[in-house]
Scaffold this active site. Sequence first.
Site, short mmCIF file in Angstrom:
data_model
loop_
_atom_site.label_atom_id
_atom_site.label_comp_id
_atom_site.label_asym_id
_atom_site.label_seq_id
_atom_site.Cartn_x
_atom_site.Cartn_y
_atom_site.Cartn_z
N ASP A 86 0.09 31.09 86.97
CA ASP A 86 -0.90 30.08 87.34
C ASP A 86 -0.27 28.73 87.65
O ASP A 86 -0.67 27.71 87.10
CB ASP A 86 -1.89 29.96 86.16
CG ASP A 86 -3.05 29.02 86.45
OD1 ASP A 86 -3.46 28.92 87.62
OD2 ASP A 86 -3.52 28.38 85.49
N GLU A 91 3.07 35.14 77.71
CA GLU A 91 1.95 36.03 77.97
C GLU A 91 2.29 37.33 78.70
O GLU A 91 1.64 37.68 79.68
CB GLU A 91 0.85 35.28 78.74
CG GLU A 91 0.32 34.10 77.98
CD GLU A 91 -0.97 33.55 78.54
OE1 GLU A 91 -1.28 33.81 79.72
OE2 GLU A 91 -1.69 32.88 77.78
N TYR A 131 -8.12 30.73 74.30
CA TYR A 131 -9.12 29.96 75.06
C TYR A 131 -10.54 30.29 74.64
O TYR A 131 -11.42 30.43 75.47
CB TYR A 131 -8.91 30.21 76.56
CG TYR A 131 -7.65 29.55 77.08
CD1 TYR A 131 -7.67 28.22 77.49
CD2 TYR A 131 -6.45 30.24 77.13
CE1 TYR A 131 -6.51 27.60 77.95
CE2 TYR A 131 -5.30 29.62 77.59
CZ TYR A 131 -5.33 28.30 78.00
OH TYR A 131 -4.19 27.68 78.45
N GLU A 176 -1.16 27.11 73.53
CA GLU A 176 -2.13 26.78 74.59
C GLU A 176 -3.53 26.84 74.01
O GLU A 176 -3.86 27.74 73.23
CB GLU A 176 -2.04 27.76 75.78
CG GLU A 176 -0.82 27.59 76.64
CD GLU A 176 -0.82 28.45 77.89
OE1 GLU A 176 -1.92 28.84 78.35
OE2 GLU A 176 0.28 28.73 78.38
N LYS A 219 -6.79 21.43 83.55
CA LYS A 219 -6.83 21.37 82.08
C LYS A 219 -6.04 20.20 81.53
O LYS A 219 -5.85 20.08 80.32
CB LYS A 219 -6.33 22.68 81.48
CG LYS A 219 -7.28 23.85 81.76
CD LYS A 219 -7.03 25.04 80.88
CE LYS A 219 -7.91 26.21 81.31
NZ LYS A 219 -7.57 26.75 82.64
C1 EVA Z 1 -4.81 28.51 82.16
N1 EVA Z 1 -3.60 29.97 80.72
O1 EVA Z 1 -5.57 29.42 82.35
C2 EVA Z 1 -3.45 28.80 81.51
C3 EVA Z 1 -2.36 29.01 82.52
C4 EVA Z 1 -1.07 29.33 81.77
O2 EVA Z 1 -2.21 27.88 83.35
C5 EVA Z 1 -2.58 30.79 80.41
O3 EVA Z 1 -0.19 30.76 80.09
O4 EVA Z 1 -2.82 31.68 79.63
C6 EVA Z 1 -1.22 30.62 81.02
O5 EVA Z 1 0.03 29.42 82.62
O6 EVA Z 1 -5.07 27.36 82.46
#
Ligand code: EVA
Length: 601
Positions: free
Chosen positions: A166, A414, A470, A508, A572
């Site tokens: 991403d 990941e 997330y 993250e 983000k």
């Molecule tokens: C995202 N999520 O969705 C982030 C990505 C990132 O930018 C991830 O490790 O799980 C990735 O690179 O914003």
Amino acid sequence: MSTPSPLYPIQNESRAALTLDGLWRFQFDPRAEGEAAGWPAGLPAPISMPVPASFSDFFTTHAERDYVGDFWYETGFFLPETFPETVCVRFGSVTHRAVVYCNGVEVARHEGGFLPFTADVTAAARRGAMNQLVVKVNNELSESTLPCGAQKEMPDGRKLSKPYFDFYNYAGIHRSVWLVGTPAQAITDYSVRYELDGADALVHYTVEGGGDRPVRVSLADAEGNTVAQTEGRKGVLRVKDAHLWQVRSAYLYRIVLTAGDGYDRYEEKIGIRTVKIDGRRILINGQPVYLKGFGKHEDADIIGRGFSWAVAKRDFECMKWTGANCFRTSHYPYAEEWYQMADEEGFLIIDEVPAVGMMRSTHNFAAAGMGQYTYFFETPTVPALLANHKQQVAEMMARDKNHASVIAWSLFNEPETTSEYARKYFSEVFAYARTLDPQQRPLTGAFEKNSAPDKCRCYDLCDMICLNRYYGWYISGGPEIDEAELKFRAEMDKWAAKKLDVPFVFTEFGTDTLAAEHKLPSVMWSQEYQNEYLAMNFKVFDSYDFVQGELVWNFADFQTTEGIMRVNGNKKGVFTRQRQPKDAAFTFKRRWEALPEGCKE
Ligand code: EVA
């Protein structure tokens, strides 16, 4: 040929270092005909191109910005008669692979877009004359490149990048290029390892190169006074009443290595500190630390992924303002200058190898966030991928091993980790990595949602467990945030039940947030929702004592491939891409300034 040296270029009475940064010549090679057409000896119809920088964002057409394939750079350099014996051109990074020619002769090839390499031009270059330097670059992705990805061929034959990750697939000569002169039998490398002995510190060192000449090693304090010295390629310096390098309170000594009587000298700033994992605590100099900070990118307007001291300076100022003490070099090793600045500022770095995209999906970030399963490690490309992965771990550790700021190595972001294939693959990567670091720093990697406590087969390879989660964004977002919290806690309870006695760090968590969007009550993408999401996440983090750090995704908004999930990039950021604060930046500042520097007992 001299041994390639990972040492950063310096200049003194035995060494020369001239930067070749500036305006180079550049040409796309969409039919890959440059080699046969003699381009190694000079580009037929070049345009100008700044170095260092990504080429993409200078252009005004899609075909040029999103170009995929071979492309060439060219410049000239004058080699003074007086230059030291061995002459190398050192590239901080060329993304993703390069072949280098000097005066038409191939002098180096390198795979991997985020680590330095040198081309020995001693034989190919002429002294007292101008010399020509040509670099053929390629930015294609595959399942054995790091990072992983693919290309799509468009009806007109043009290739389009399809990264399995991403962030925009920026390419070019991203970091400084140096013309480096050293004696023929120069010092090629050194390493340090620290031990505390009461108020004193023992600096165990090794030095490589210098031929058969006697090697002397000394250490000077910040005022320039020599505080310890000894002789030999391997030994120990005792530093009385050592001034330790501390988190956000750095102190740097200067290590000076000499070979022979004035034959060669190399020097660099180093910080004395120890790193240890003790149960669920991360110890720096024996003191627990709670990691507060960011996952970042090397990403900025116009220059793309090119290194800029100016951007780095602003980023450190913003990070300091929030009360942060740490960042992860997601998802690749950054320019060496970032680590130099972190050494000076007392920042902690989780240093990450470019092993990202190890799941077969162009929307990995979403697939990962939602726990969708995609295989990867059973494919025929895996032996080549594994060899490349090990090579890049070795190059990263060789380059960064002496930085006080580096406290852990992240060996992946990941990947798929739930199959026996993944287990076998990562067991090999970790076993190899364990043989490389003289300081034996903790090894880790960032796990996505599918790497759940009951499914992941790789977490026990890690000395600390890093989670990308997330809940409240990809899972049960917006009006479902209460459910997100329950799901989050359910997962954390499962980790707790394992009684692993290792630190967990969130590498993250975050929400896409448009800097101009406000709404009461909140909606997803608004600044208000980013804050509500964070408040929920903080409650969960604070309920589990094995959580020893929080690195939010992301420090700043950054460019990605176009798509329905991204609004001209990933939003983000706690800061905008122009490095101005969103509301969440103040939230972090309040929380991090109030949190103790040490772990939460
Ligand atoms: C995202 N999520 O969705 C982030 C990505 C990132 O930018 C991830 O490790 O799980 C990735 O690179 O914003």
